[in-house]
Design a protein around this motif. Structure first.
Motif, PDB file in Angstrom:
ATOM      1  N   ALA A 124       0.689  -1.248   0.142  1.00 52.40           N
ATOM      2  CA  ALA A 124       0.067   0.016  -0.114  1.00 52.40           C
ATOM      3  C   ALA A 124       0.931   1.277  -0.081  1.00 52.40           C
ATOM      4  CB  ALA A 124      -0.890  -0.080   1.401  1.00 52.40           C
ATOM      5  N   ARG A 125       1.949   1.199   0.560  1.00 49.72           N
ATOM      6  CA  ARG A 125       2.660   2.388   0.925  1.00 49.72           C
ATOM      7  C   ARG A 125       3.949   2.511  -0.370  1.00 49.72           C
ATOM      8  NH1 ARG A 125       4.274   3.244   7.029  1.00 49.72           N
ATOM      9  NH2 ARG A 125       5.408   4.895   6.163  1.00 49.72           N
ATOM     10  N   ALA A 126       4.351   1.318  -0.802  1.00 49.11           N
ATOM     11  CA  ALA A 126       5.598   1.531  -1.649  1.00 49.11           C
ATOM     12  C   ALA A 126       5.147   1.597  -3.049  1.00 49.11           C
ATOM     13  CB  ALA A 126       6.482   0.587  -1.152  1.00 49.11           C
ATOM     14  N   TRP A 127       3.873   0.922  -3.444  1.00 55.07           N
ATOM     15  CA  TRP A 127       3.550   0.902  -4.631  1.00 55.07           C
ATOM     16  C   TRP A 127       2.218   1.946  -4.843  1.00 55.07           C
ATOM     17  CZ3 TRP A 127       6.232  -2.903  -2.596  1.00 55.07           C
ATOM     18  CH2 TRP A 127       7.053  -3.665  -3.613  1.00 55.07           C
ATOM     19  N   ASP A 128       1.560   1.818  -5.847  1.00 57.08           N
ATOM     20  CA  ASP A 128       0.347   2.482  -6.173  1.00 57.08           C
ATOM     21  C   ASP A 128      -0.885   1.931  -5.776  1.00 57.08           C
ATOM     22  OD1 ASP A 128      -0.381   1.217  -8.404  1.00 57.08           O
ATOM     23  OD2 ASP A 128       0.805   2.759  -9.719  1.00 57.08           O
ATOM     24  N   GLU A 129      -1.899   2.506  -6.010  1.00 62.62           N
ATOM     25  CA  GLU A 129      -3.340   2.064  -5.559  1.00 62.62           C
ATOM     26  C   GLU A 129      -3.932   1.048  -6.733  1.00 62.62           C
ATOM     27  OE1 GLU A 129      -4.110   5.608  -8.302  1.00 62.62           O
ATOM     28  OE2 GLU A 129      -2.763   5.071  -6.649  1.00 62.62           O
ATOM     29  N   ASN A 130      -3.093   0.938  -7.982  1.00 69.70           N
ATOM     30  CA  ASN A 130      -3.438  -0.171  -8.815  1.00 69.70           C
ATOM     31  C   ASN A 130      -2.677  -1.581  -8.591  1.00 69.70           C
ATOM     32  OD1 ASN A 130      -5.177   1.828 -10.286  1.00 69.70           O
ATOM     33  ND2 ASN A 130      -3.379   2.790 -11.117  1.00 69.70           N
ATOM     34  N   ALA A 131      -1.840  -1.387  -7.523  1.00 67.44           N
ATOM     35  CA  ALA A 131      -1.100  -2.728  -7.529  1.00 67.44           C
ATOM     36  C   ALA A 131      -1.976  -4.027  -7.001  1.00 67.44           C
ATOM     37  CB  ALA A 131      -0.013  -2.560  -6.064  1.00 67.44           C
ATOM     38  N   ASP A 132      -1.636  -5.139  -7.791  1.00 64.91           N
ATOM     39  CA  ASP A 132      -2.422  -6.381  -7.302  1.00 64.91           C
ATOM     40  C   ASP A 132      -2.150  -6.863  -6.006  1.00 64.91           C
ATOM     41  OD1 ASP A 132      -3.395  -8.707  -7.406  1.00 64.91           O
ATOM     42  OD2 ASP A 132      -2.428  -9.473  -9.323  1.00 64.91           O
ATOM     43  N   PRO A 133      -3.284  -7.069  -5.257  1.00 65.63           N
ATOM     44  CA  PRO A 133      -2.971  -7.424  -3.527  1.00 65.63           C
ATOM     45  C   PRO A 133      -2.346  -8.948  -3.658  1.00 65.63           C
ATOM     46  CG  PRO A 133      -5.298  -7.211  -4.345  1.00 65.63           C
ATOM     47  CD  PRO A 133      -4.678  -6.905  -5.515  1.00 65.63           C
ATOM     48  N   PHE A 134      -2.707  -9.588  -5.013  1.00 60.77           N
ATOM     49  CA  PHE A 134      -2.010 -11.083  -4.665  1.00 60.77           C
ATOM     50  C   PHE A 134      -0.730 -11.197  -5.585  1.00 60.77           C
ATOM     51  CE2 PHE A 134      -6.684 -10.982  -4.905  1.00 60.77           C
ATOM     52  CZ  PHE A 134      -6.982 -11.497  -3.642  1.00 60.77           C
ATOM     53  N   THR A 135      -0.098 -10.056  -5.720  1.00 61.61           N
ATOM     54  CA  THR A 135       1.331 -10.210  -6.321  1.00 61.61           C
ATOM     55  C   THR A 135       2.283 -10.614  -5.285  1.00 61.61           C
ATOM     56  OG1 THR A 135       2.984  -8.931  -7.628  1.00 61.61           O
ATOM     57  CG2 THR A 135       1.855  -7.656  -5.957  1.00 61.61           C
ATOM     58  N   ASN A 136       3.296 -11.138  -5.928  1.00 64.99           N
ATOM     59  CA  ASN A 136       4.478 -11.705  -5.033  1.00 64.99           C
ATOM     60  C   ASN A 136       5.801 -10.510  -5.264  1.00 64.99           C
ATOM     61  OD1 ASN A 136       5.459 -11.853  -7.657  1.00 64.99           O
ATOM     62  ND2 ASN A 136       6.062 -14.217  -7.411  1.00 64.99           N
ATOM     63  N   ALA A 137       5.272  -9.185  -5.623  1.00 61.92           N
ATOM     64  CA  ALA A 137       6.137  -8.202  -5.854  1.00 61.92           C
ATOM     65  C   ALA A 137       6.819  -7.698  -4.536  1.00 61.92           C
ATOM     66  CB  ALA A 137       5.511  -6.869  -6.485  1.00 61.92           C
ATOM     67  N   VAL A 138       6.158  -7.778  -3.372  1.00 58.68           N
ATOM     68  CA  VAL A 138       6.724  -7.338  -2.338  1.00 58.68           C
ATOM     69  C   VAL A 138       7.644  -8.502  -1.890  1.00 58.68           C
ATOM     70  CG1 VAL A 138       6.554  -7.243   0.208  1.00 58.68           C
ATOM     71  CG2 VAL A 138       4.751  -6.239  -1.335  1.00 58.68           C
ATOM     72  N   ARG A 139       7.686  -9.621  -1.880  1.00 49.98           N
ATOM     73  CA  ARG A 139       8.409 -10.693  -1.660  1.00 49.98           C
ATOM     74  C   ARG A 139       9.971 -10.535  -2.539  1.00 49.98           C
ATOM     75  NH1 ARG A 139       9.889 -15.329  -3.879  1.00 49.98           N
ATOM     76  NH2 ARG A 139       7.850 -15.453  -5.019  1.00 49.98           N
ATOM     77  N   ILE A 140       9.546 -10.322  -3.685  1.00 47.36           N
ATOM     78  CA  ILE A 140      10.920 -10.298  -4.490  1.00 47.36           C
ATOM     79  C   ILE A 140      11.483  -8.900  -4.500  1.00 47.36           C
ATOM     80  CG2 ILE A 140      11.393 -10.073  -7.221  1.00 47.36           C
ATOM     81  CD1 ILE A 140       8.851 -11.591  -7.813  1.00 47.36           C
ATOM     82  N   THR A 141      10.838  -7.972  -4.124  1.00 53.23           N
ATOM     83  CA  THR A 141      11.629  -6.872  -3.769  1.00 53.23           C
ATOM     84  C   THR A 141      12.451  -6.692  -2.596  1.00 53.23           C
ATOM     85  OG1 THR A 141      10.102  -5.373  -5.167  1.00 53.23           O
ATOM     86  CG2 THR A 141      11.358  -4.272  -3.385  1.00 53.23           C
TER      87      THR A 141
END
Length: 219
Positions: A176-193
């Motif tokens: 919520a804080r490092a991506w924008d409002e269009n970010a997919d809540p089911f993405t693994n972007a946080v884990r990868i980053t």
């Protein structure tokens, strides 16, 4: 000062870049919106100079994403769109300044330096924790005195974790804080980053995973 120039007319882009360099202002050029977004992810700029009508994502869209990120460069619209309604829409997007073509290079330089002074007055404090030194204004990170090069997204994630002062931050909050409002809540972007961020910071790992809860700065 380092600036990004989004301009699809090569001759004009080169002239602006060369003129700014003569004034000791470092400048990179992007000829389309996609290239601009890539450069913004790779480098920390003080100001983004954006033409509005460019191939790919428009200058307006690039400005919108910079503003949505919250910690990106200031935005100066440099465009032929010179009607009052054009200027109003640019400022509504979050632009910090607006200069119409044709323009004098001297005026552009003066406006850039004024923006830099404005940013300096609102400079956030440097934070130190667990051997990390994070400078939100210069977008720099050091670990035990060693400079660590981070992408904008990695820096944003680290900034949220550092602000928690050792508290646990959930993956949902990071999203919520490092991506924008269009970010997919089911993405693994946080884990990868976070994984990539750990590697950039080096061992011993300074970001701990709290299973089923989130992440925190360890130490």
């Amino acid at each position: 000062m380092r600036v990004l120039i989004l301009e699809d007319e090569p001759d004009l882009a080169e002239a602006v870049r060369d003129g700014l360099r003569l004034e000791a202002i470092a400048a990179d050029v992007a000829g389309d919106g996609d290239s601009a977004l890539e450069l913004l992810d790779l480098h920390d700029y003080d100001v983004a100079i954006l033409d509005r009508d460019v191939p790919g994502p428009s200058g307006d869209e690039v400005a919108r994403r910079i503003v949505a990120g919250g910690t990106g460069p200031l935005v100066l619209m440099l465009t032929a769109a010179d009607h009052l309604d054009d200027k109003a829409s640019g400022f509504e997007l979050g632009a910090d300044d607006y200069l119409t073509k044709p323009f004098a290079m001297r005026e552009l330089v003066l406006r850039l330096r004024a923006l830099a002074r404005r940013a300096e007055r609102h400079r956030p404090p440097v934070v130190e924790i667990a051997g990390l030194r994070l400078d939100p204004f210069r977008r720099e990170v050091f670990r035990e005195g060693r400079y660590v090069a981070l992408t904008r997204k990695q820096f944003a994630v680290l900034e949220v974790l550092v602000a928690a002062e050792g508290g646990v931050v959930s993956a949902e909050e990071l999203l919520a804080r490092a991506w924008d409002e269009n970010a997919d809540p089911f993405t693994n972007a946080v884990r990868i980053t976070v994984s990539a961020l750990r590697k950039r910071l080096g061992e011993p790992w300074v970001i701990a995973t709290v299973p089923g809860v989130g992440y925190r700065i360890d130490g």
